[in-house]
Design a protein around this motif. Structure first.
Motif, PDB file in Angstrom:
ATOM      1  N   ILE A  52       0.843  -1.211   0.000  1.00 26.28           N
ATOM      2  CA  ILE A  52       0.000   0.000   0.000  1.00 26.28           C
ATOM      3  C   ILE A  52       0.871   1.251   0.000  1.00 26.28           C
ATOM      4  O   ILE A  52       0.584   2.224  -0.699  1.00 26.28           O
ATOM      5  CB  ILE A  52      -0.965  -0.015   1.210  1.00 26.28           C
ATOM      6  N   GLY A  53       1.983   1.241   0.753  1.00 28.81           N
ATOM      7  CA  GLY A  53       2.902   2.378   0.781  1.00 28.81           C
ATOM      8  C   GLY A  53       3.545   2.633  -0.573  1.00 28.81           C
ATOM      9  O   GLY A  53       3.645   3.777  -1.015  1.00 28.81           O
ATOM     10  N   LYS A  55       2.303   1.760  -3.493  1.00 26.08           N
ATOM     11  CA  LYS A  55       1.272   2.252  -4.415  1.00 26.08           C
ATOM     12  C   LYS A  55       0.976   3.724  -4.178  1.00 26.08           C
ATOM     13  O   LYS A  55       0.864   4.498  -5.128  1.00 26.08           O
ATOM     14  CB  LYS A  55      -0.005   1.435  -4.263  1.00 26.08           C
ATOM     15  N   SER A  56       0.862   4.129  -2.907  1.00 29.90           N
ATOM     16  CA  SER A  56       0.578   5.546  -2.649  1.00 29.90           C
ATOM     17  C   SER A  56       1.764   6.424  -3.017  1.00 29.90           C
ATOM     18  O   SER A  56       1.587   7.527  -3.528  1.00 29.90           O
ATOM     19  CB  SER A  56       0.161   5.759  -1.196  1.00 29.90           C
ATOM     20  N   THR A  59       1.605   6.839  -6.717  1.00 30.85           N
ATOM     21  CA  THR A  59       0.522   7.738  -7.119  1.00 30.85           C
ATOM     22  C   THR A  59       0.872   9.194  -6.872  1.00 30.85           C
ATOM     23  O   THR A  59       0.589  10.052  -7.701  1.00 30.85           O
ATOM     24  CB  THR A  59      -0.765   7.376  -6.353  1.00 30.85           C
ATOM     25  N   TYR A  60       1.516   9.498  -5.739  1.00 24.67           N
ATOM     26  CA  TYR A  60       1.744  10.893  -5.381  1.00 24.67           C
ATOM     27  C   TYR A  60       3.092  11.449  -5.836  1.00 24.67           C
ATOM     28  O   TYR A  60       3.232  12.655  -5.979  1.00 24.67           O
ATOM     29  CB  TYR A  60       1.590  11.082  -3.871  1.00 24.67           C
ATOM     30  N   GLN A  97      -2.861  11.442 -13.400  1.00 24.30           N
ATOM     31  CA  GLN A  97      -1.522  11.329 -12.833  1.00 24.30           C
ATOM     32  C   GLN A  97      -0.446  11.678 -13.855  1.00 24.30           C
ATOM     33  O   GLN A  97       0.530  12.330 -13.540  1.00 24.30           O
ATOM     34  CB  GLN A  97      -1.306   9.912 -12.312  1.00 24.30           C
TER      35      GLN A  97
END
Length: 193
Positions: A52-53, A55-56, A59-60, A97
């Motif tokens: 999850i880290g 992926k985020s 994304t950012y 994005q």
């Protein structure tokens, strides 16, 4: 639905009964196996948090260089790319994005839209759209490619020929709009009229 609930209840009761009998037969072994299962669950939760880290972060923080907004206008001037003027507004709803969109909703003539497309590291291309109120429903755009520092020019117009006959005699419905590549002089003629 009822059968599903009944089967689920039977399954839960059977599993619970098996755990109870296992606990009764050897309490130490049962506690040891629970600790082992707990460690595995924690390991999987840790791996899930890492995923999850990542992926985020992707994304950012990707693309790494996303500074091709208004602050890039001086570089655009050197490269011959149209600048982002005060009448073009950044539209976050249309942006993604790897793509930023600026638009002028009040424009009836001239430069009305800019799209900057990004790769992972930097900008890949900038596309600038123009319209001419003397030529309704016709748009032209220039696309600057940052990888080879070159321009390409395009025109989109309505298709007058809605249907045609193919080589084997079948009726063929054409696209409602035609997109074609044009040269720089045709592009400049269109935007200067």
């Amino acid at each position: 639905m009822e059968y599903t609930l009944i089967l689920l209840a039977i399954f839960i009761v059977a599993i619970s009964r098996a755990y109870y009998l296992d606990y009764k037969s050897d309490k130490e072994e049962f506690k040891f196996s629970l600790k082992k299962v707990g460690k595995k669950v924690l390991e999987y939760c840790f791996i899930l948090l890492i995923i999850i880290g990542i992926k985020s972060a992707y994304t950012y923080f990707i693309p790494l260089n996303k500074t091709h907004g208004v602050e890039y206008n001086s570089e655009r001037l050197k490269l011959g790319i149209p600048q982002i003027s005060g009448n073009l507004k950044y539209i976050p709803e249309w942006s993604e994005q790897f793509e930023l969109v600026w638009y002028n909703e009040n424009s009836k003539n001239g430069h009305f839209k800019k799209i900057v497309e990004y790769g992972v590291l930097n900008a890949k291309s900038e596309t600038d759209y123009y319209k001419n109120e003397n030529k309704k429903d016709i748009y032209v755009w220039s696309e600057y490619d940052f990888t080879d520092n070159s321009f390409a020019y395009f025109m989109e117009k309505p298709n007058d020929k809605v249907a045609s006959v193919s080589e084997n005699g079948q009726l063929k419905i054409e696209k409602p709009r035609i997109e074609q590549k044009i040269n720089k002089s045709e592009f400049e003629k269109f935007i200067n009229e």
